[in-house]
Design a protein around this motif. Structure first.
Motif, PDB file in Angstrom:
ATOM      1  N   LEU A  26     -93.541 -40.252 -58.467  1.00  0.00           N
ATOM      2  CA  LEU A  26     -92.925 -40.789 -57.318  1.00  0.00           C
ATOM      3  C   LEU A  26     -93.706 -40.390 -56.337  1.00  0.00           C
ATOM      4  CD1 LEU A  26     -89.305 -39.672 -57.916  1.00  0.00           C
ATOM      5  CD2 LEU A  26     -89.852 -41.957 -57.543  1.00  0.00           C
ATOM      6  N   ARG A  27     -94.428 -39.524 -56.131  1.00  0.00           N
ATOM      7  CA  ARG A  27     -95.091 -39.079 -55.025  1.00  0.00           C
ATOM      8  C   ARG A  27     -96.309 -40.119 -54.814  1.00  0.00           C
ATOM      9  NH1 ARG A  27     -99.496 -34.912 -54.180  1.00  0.00           N
ATOM     10  NH2 ARG A  27     -99.385 -34.242 -51.912  1.00  0.00           N
ATOM     11  N   ARG A  28     -96.933 -40.373 -56.033  1.00  0.00           N
ATOM     12  CA  ARG A  28     -98.047 -41.194 -56.012  1.00  0.00           C
ATOM     13  C   ARG A  28     -97.655 -42.510 -55.271  1.00  0.00           C
ATOM     14  NH1 ARG A  28     -99.290 -38.227 -60.337  1.00  0.00           N
ATOM     15  NH2 ARG A  28     -98.527 -39.680 -61.915  1.00  0.00           N
ATOM     16  N   LEU A  29     -96.476 -43.046 -55.920  1.00  0.00           N
ATOM     17  CA  LEU A  29     -96.060 -44.273 -55.646  1.00  0.00           C
ATOM     18  C   LEU A  29     -95.779 -44.442 -54.025  1.00  0.00           C
ATOM     19  CD1 LEU A  29     -93.465 -45.097 -58.442  1.00  0.00           C
ATOM     20  CD2 LEU A  29     -95.374 -46.377 -57.806  1.00  0.00           C
ATOM     21  N   ALA A  30     -95.130 -43.427 -53.482  1.00  0.00           N
ATOM     22  CA  ALA A  30     -94.940 -43.108 -52.029  1.00  0.00           C
ATOM     23  C   ALA A  30     -96.191 -43.193 -51.493  1.00  0.00           C
ATOM     24  CB  ALA A  30     -94.372 -41.763 -51.806  1.00  0.00           C
ATOM     25  N   HIS A  31     -97.182 -42.494 -51.860  1.00  0.00           N
ATOM     26  CA  HIS A  31     -98.500 -42.718 -51.297  1.00  0.00           C
ATOM     27  C   HIS A  31     -98.962 -43.966 -51.332  1.00  0.00           C
ATOM     28  CE1 HIS A  31    -100.029 -38.033 -52.397  1.00  0.00           C
ATOM     29  NE2 HIS A  31     -99.121 -38.135 -51.091  1.00  0.00           N
ATOM     30  N   GLN A  32     -98.952 -44.801 -52.246  1.00  0.00           N
ATOM     31  CA  GLN A  32     -99.422 -46.233 -52.120  1.00  0.00           C
ATOM     32  C   GLN A  32     -98.726 -46.910 -51.009  1.00  0.00           C
ATOM     33  OE1 GLN A  32     -98.840 -48.103 -55.724  1.00  0.00           O
ATOM     34  NE2 GLN A  32     -99.830 -46.764 -57.123  1.00  0.00           N
ATOM     35  N   HIS A  33     -97.174 -46.591 -51.114  1.00  0.00           N
ATOM     36  CA  HIS A  33     -96.586 -47.336 -50.015  1.00  0.00           C
ATOM     37  C   HIS A  33     -96.925 -46.828 -48.505  1.00  0.00           C
ATOM     38  CE1 HIS A  33     -93.146 -48.728 -47.685  1.00  0.00           C
ATOM     39  NE2 HIS A  33     -92.843 -47.453 -47.158  1.00  0.00           N
ATOM     40  N   ALA A  34     -97.127 -45.557 -48.307  1.00  0.00           N
ATOM     41  CA  ALA A  34     -97.531 -45.095 -47.111  1.00  0.00           C
ATOM     42  C   ALA A  34     -98.907 -45.568 -46.468  1.00  0.00           C
ATOM     43  CB  ALA A  34     -97.391 -43.400 -47.035  1.00  0.00           C
ATOM     44  N   GLY A  56    -101.992 -51.558 -43.001  1.00  0.00           N
ATOM     45  CA  GLY A  56    -101.649 -52.730 -42.512  1.00  0.00           C
ATOM     46  C   GLY A  56    -101.819 -53.799 -43.521  1.00  0.00           C
ATOM     47  N   VAL A  57    -101.605 -53.035 -44.833  1.00  0.00           N
ATOM     48  CA  VAL A  57    -101.937 -54.021 -46.057  1.00  0.00           C
ATOM     49  C   VAL A  57    -100.389 -54.944 -46.181  1.00  0.00           C
ATOM     50  CG1 VAL A  57    -102.084 -54.038 -48.596  1.00  0.00           C
ATOM     51  CG2 VAL A  57    -103.256 -52.374 -47.278  1.00  0.00           C
ATOM     52  N   SER A  58    -100.825 -56.278 -46.350  1.00  0.00           N
ATOM     53  CA  SER A  58     -99.716 -57.180 -46.521  1.00  0.00           C
ATOM     54  C   SER A  58     -98.853 -56.840 -47.835  1.00  0.00           C
ATOM     55  CB  SER A  58    -100.188 -58.619 -46.807  1.00  0.00           C
ATOM     56  OG  SER A  58    -100.952 -58.831 -47.928  1.00  0.00           O
ATOM     57  N   ALA A  59     -97.459 -57.311 -47.677  1.00  0.00           N
ATOM     58  CA  ALA A  59     -96.645 -56.992 -48.863  1.00  0.00           C
ATOM     59  C   ALA A  59     -96.976 -57.422 -50.191  1.00  0.00           C
ATOM     60  CB  ALA A  59     -95.265 -57.509 -48.330  1.00  0.00           C
ATOM     61  N   ASP A  60     -97.611 -58.899 -50.137  1.00  0.00           N
ATOM     62  CA  ASP A  60     -97.727 -59.397 -51.503  1.00  0.00           C
ATOM     63  C   ASP A  60     -99.412 -59.039 -51.915  1.00  0.00           C
ATOM     64  OD1 ASP A  60     -99.323 -60.616 -49.522  1.00  0.00           O
ATOM     65  OD2 ASP A  60     -98.953 -62.661 -50.226  1.00  0.00           O
ATOM     66  N   GLY A  80    -105.652 -62.659 -59.016  1.00  0.00           N
ATOM     67  CA  GLY A  80    -107.143 -62.901 -58.855  1.00  0.00           C
ATOM     68  C   GLY A  80    -107.473 -63.659 -57.655  1.00  0.00           C
ATOM     69  N   SER A  81    -106.522 -63.532 -56.657  1.00  0.00           N
ATOM     70  CA  SER A  81    -106.708 -64.601 -55.537  1.00  0.00           C
ATOM     71  C   SER A  81    -107.636 -63.929 -54.321  1.00  0.00           C
ATOM     72  CB  SER A  81    -105.459 -65.202 -54.995  1.00  0.00           C
ATOM     73  OG  SER A  81    -104.601 -63.968 -54.609  1.00  0.00           O
ATOM     74  N   GLY A  82    -108.219 -62.743 -54.687  1.00  0.00           N
ATOM     75  CA  GLY A  82    -108.891 -62.134 -53.549  1.00  0.00           C
ATOM     76  C   GLY A  82    -108.408 -60.829 -53.147  1.00  0.00           C
ATOM     77  N   ARG A  83    -108.966 -60.282 -52.096  1.00  0.00           N
ATOM     78  CA  ARG A  83    -108.765 -59.092 -51.612  1.00  0.00           C
ATOM     79  C   ARG A  83    -108.516 -59.085 -50.122  1.00  0.00           C
ATOM     80  NH1 ARG A  83    -110.569 -54.653 -54.524  1.00  0.00           N
ATOM     81  NH2 ARG A  83    -110.724 -53.352 -52.855  1.00  0.00           N
ATOM     82  N   GLU A  84    -107.794 -58.036 -49.499  1.00  0.00           N
ATOM     83  CA  GLU A  84    -107.455 -58.287 -48.271  1.00  0.00           C
ATOM     84  C   GLU A  84    -108.586 -58.011 -47.474  1.00  0.00           C
ATOM     85  OE1 GLU A  84    -103.914 -58.916 -47.692  1.00  0.00           O
ATOM     86  OE2 GLU A  84    -104.640 -57.956 -46.008  1.00  0.00           O
TER      87      GLU A  84
END
Length: 222
Positions: A192-200, A206-210, A218-222
């Motif tokens: 759970l903590r690691r998932l929260a780290h990803q979210h935070a 400013g990473v997009s939601a998708d 495989g459509s590329g990186r931010e």
């Protein structure tokens, strides 16, 4: 039931069941002939626990044996908890030096400030001291300072854990709850903590939601 059915119902391969029997993790079935044994629901429950501890909890077989020994002991749940914690805590390495001493004082003060009935020499306290000592040595006091902020939240989590374990139907069920809750609870909380780290982190950068969906496609990186 025969071993083949035991394997089918638990998803544990027959060779693995035989290995657990040889290692003493699983009690032998009732002999019906020199080459046949009968297994019951208790074997299913035990196999599921072994699998959870080893595959999900990530414990090596030697540690699984220690934990199961605690389950099988006639001790009270509090004593079992201590035995399980002793079994699953990682080695703490060098226990000397200025960083270790400072971390020991800090953990002792933390226990006193919160009135926690825990011993600074207990396995989890020693693990915490080792982590703090390493952070001090690395010059990351900013991360070490988080323990005071974490402590009240962790206490609430522990209280919820204990409430559910205390609902056990009898001492055996309660002891099993202590063991499973301790080992798998650590795994669950860490995930759970690691998932929260990803979210935070995504929010902070400013990473997009998708982003993850596009990355998988495989459509590329931010």
């Amino acid at each position: 039931m025969r071993m083949a059915e035991l394997s089918r119902r638990t998803g544990v391969p027959v060779p693995t069941i035989k290995y657990y029997l040889r290692e003493g993790l699983l009690l032998p079935g009732e002999r019906t002939s020199p080459n046949q044994a009968f297994y019951d629901e208790s074997h299913i429950r035990r196999l599921r626990m072994i699998r959870a501890l080893a595959e999900v909890g990530g414990l090596p077989i030697a540690k699984v044996r220690d934990v199961l020994d605690a389950v099988d002991s006639p001790e009270e749940p509090f004593e079992v908890l201590g035995a399980v914690q002793h079994s699953i805590e990682p080695p703490t390495g060098n226990r000397e030096g200025v960083h270790w001493e400072a971390a020991t004082r800090r953990v002792s003060q933390l226990l006193a400030d919160h009135g926690w009935r825990a011993n600074v020499h207990s396995p989890p306290a020693q693990t915490l001291i080792a982590a703090l000592a390493s952070l001090h040595e690395l010059g990351r006091d900013d991360l070490a300072d988080l323990i005071e902020r974490y402590a009240p939240h962790v206490e609430k989590i522990a209280e919820e854990d204990v409430k559910r374990v205390a609902r056990g139907r009898g001492i055996e069920d309660t002891v099993e709850g202590v063991v499973i809750g301790t080992v798998l609870g650590e795994t669950m909380l860490g995930a759970l903590r690691r998932l929260a780290h990803q979210h935070a982190t995504a929010n902070a950068l400013g990473v997009s939601a998708d982003y993850e969906d596009r990355k998988r496609s495989g459509s590329g990186r931010e």
